[in-house]
Design an enzyme around this catalytic site. Structure first.
Site, PDB file in Angstrom:
ATOM      1  CB  SER A  75      36.405  39.369  48.348  1.00  8.97           C
ATOM      2  OG  SER A  75      36.599  39.942  47.309  1.00  8.97           O
TER       3      SER A  75
ATOM      4  N   GLY B  74      36.791  36.172  35.797  1.00  7.02           N
ATOM      5  CA  GLY B  74      37.142  35.718  36.604  1.00  7.02           C
ATOM      6  C   GLY B  74      36.951  33.907  36.132  1.00  7.02           C
TER       7      GLY B  74
ATOM      8  CG  HIS C 293      41.634  39.441  44.887  1.00  4.46           C
ATOM      9  ND1 HIS C 293      41.323  39.485  43.612  1.00  4.46           N
ATOM     10  CD2 HIS C 293      39.771  39.532  45.981  1.00  4.46           C
ATOM     11  CE1 HIS C 293      40.382  38.681  43.224  1.00  4.46           C
ATOM     12  NE2 HIS C 293      39.377  38.496  44.513  1.00  4.46           N
TER      13      HIS C 293
ATOM     14  CG  HIS D 294      38.722  41.770  41.702  1.00  4.81           C
ATOM     15  ND1 HIS D 294      38.553  41.455  43.385  1.00  4.81           N
ATOM     16  CD2 HIS D 294      36.748  41.346  41.565  1.00  4.81           C
ATOM     17  CE1 HIS D 294      37.415  40.519  42.976  1.00  4.81           C
ATOM     18  NE2 HIS D 294      36.640  40.822  42.174  1.00  4.81           N
TER      19      HIS D 294
END
Ligand code: PAF
Length: 281
Positions: free
Chosen positions: A187, A148, A34, A37
């Site tokens: 995700s 992240g 997404h 990323h």
């Protein structure tokens, strides 16, 4: 389209060749990419001429009753995202055997950073994460690797592991990317039904409510954690944890300060959502 390697030895070779041109940046993922990323890949591009992305749903970090078999996958779309974000090549093994060949028996056991929060709720999870990431670091010998902050505990566990084992890869954390309504990109958001999706903002709303109370002067950790818990429960989520911890060692705090982080995990139906933020942000 961005080049893809499937075999570990090809990944090792591609990384070796890339390192001749300068630093190598690694973005490890489990796919179903997404914008979060994509922002890691773009940030990696600013740090190194070569960016390797790995896409591997790592079985050793899932518990027996977790979502390994239904974890979302879409390699074609992932490769398009890698390409447009600027990845140089992708390592996407077709099978876990590529990472865990017959006879595999050596695991990396993280220390106390992996004990609370997700570590307490998902036994063995960080052992699986540390093991696969140490393998990816060993194969790539990347100069930097980006993760992240949504998985803030994971970031600290991996950074500690890389330092403790002298892996030579600098571990860099990047800010959480959110939807317009505050939901942290993940995700696993793909599991949310259209009816559940609006309720998933309860985590972000709880963070905002706790921050507001903190800024108004509340310093009792139990009161702040209770407020987060209430917000999540009122939205119909089942709280897994709502805890204030220091941002370095992840210890409980007796008097929160602006660097103290609120860590949340909650179930919306079968979907487990996590989020975290510093109180002073
Ligand atoms: O954050 C993830 O996607 C995974 O935990 C990681 C770091 C790629 C290890 O499998």
């Amino acid at each position: 389209m961005v080049p893809v390697v499937k075999a570990s030895h090809d990944f090792r070779r591609a990384c070796q060749e890339a390192r001749v041109d300068g630093p190598l940046a690694l973005v490890p993922t489990m796919g179903y990419l997404h914008d979060g990323h994509a922002s890691l890949i773009r940030a990696a591009r600013n740090l190194a001429p070569t960016v390797a992305v790995t896409i591997f749903v790592n079985p050793t970090q899932f518990g027996p009753n977790e979502d390994l078999s239904r974890y979302p996958r879409d390699l074609e779309s992932d490769l398009r995202r890698c390409e447009s974000a600027g990845a140089s090549f992708v390592f996407a093994p077709d099978s876990p055997v590529e990472i865990y060949p017959a006879g595999f028996q050596t695991y990396v056991e993280p220390g106390p950073l992996a004990a609370p929060l997700c570590g307490a709720r998902r036994p063995g999870h960080f052992r699986g994460v540390a093991t696969v990431v140490s393998k990816l670091f060993a194969l790539s010998r990347a100069d930097v690797a980006l993760f992240g902050e949504k998985d803030y505990q994971q970031l600290l566990v991996i950074r500690r592991m890389a330092a403790d084992l002298d892996l030579g890869t600098e571990v860099i954390g990047r800010p959480i990317v959110r939807e317009r309504d505050g939901l942290a990109l993940s995700s696993r958001n793909a599991y949310l039904s259209p009816e559940d999706r609006p309720r998933a903002t309860a985590l972000w709303k709880a963070i905002l409510a706790v921050r507001e109370r903190f800024h108004a002067g509340e310093r009792d950790p139990a009161a702040l954690e209770g407020l987060a818990r209430q917000g999540l429960e009122r939205a119909g989520l089942v709280v897994d944890y709502a805890e204030l911890r220091d941002p370095i060692e992840l210890q409980p705090v007796s008097r929160p300060d602006p660097t103290t982080r609120l860590f949340l995990a909650a179930f919306l139906g079968k979907t487990r959502l996590i989020d975290n933020a510093a109180l002073g942000e």
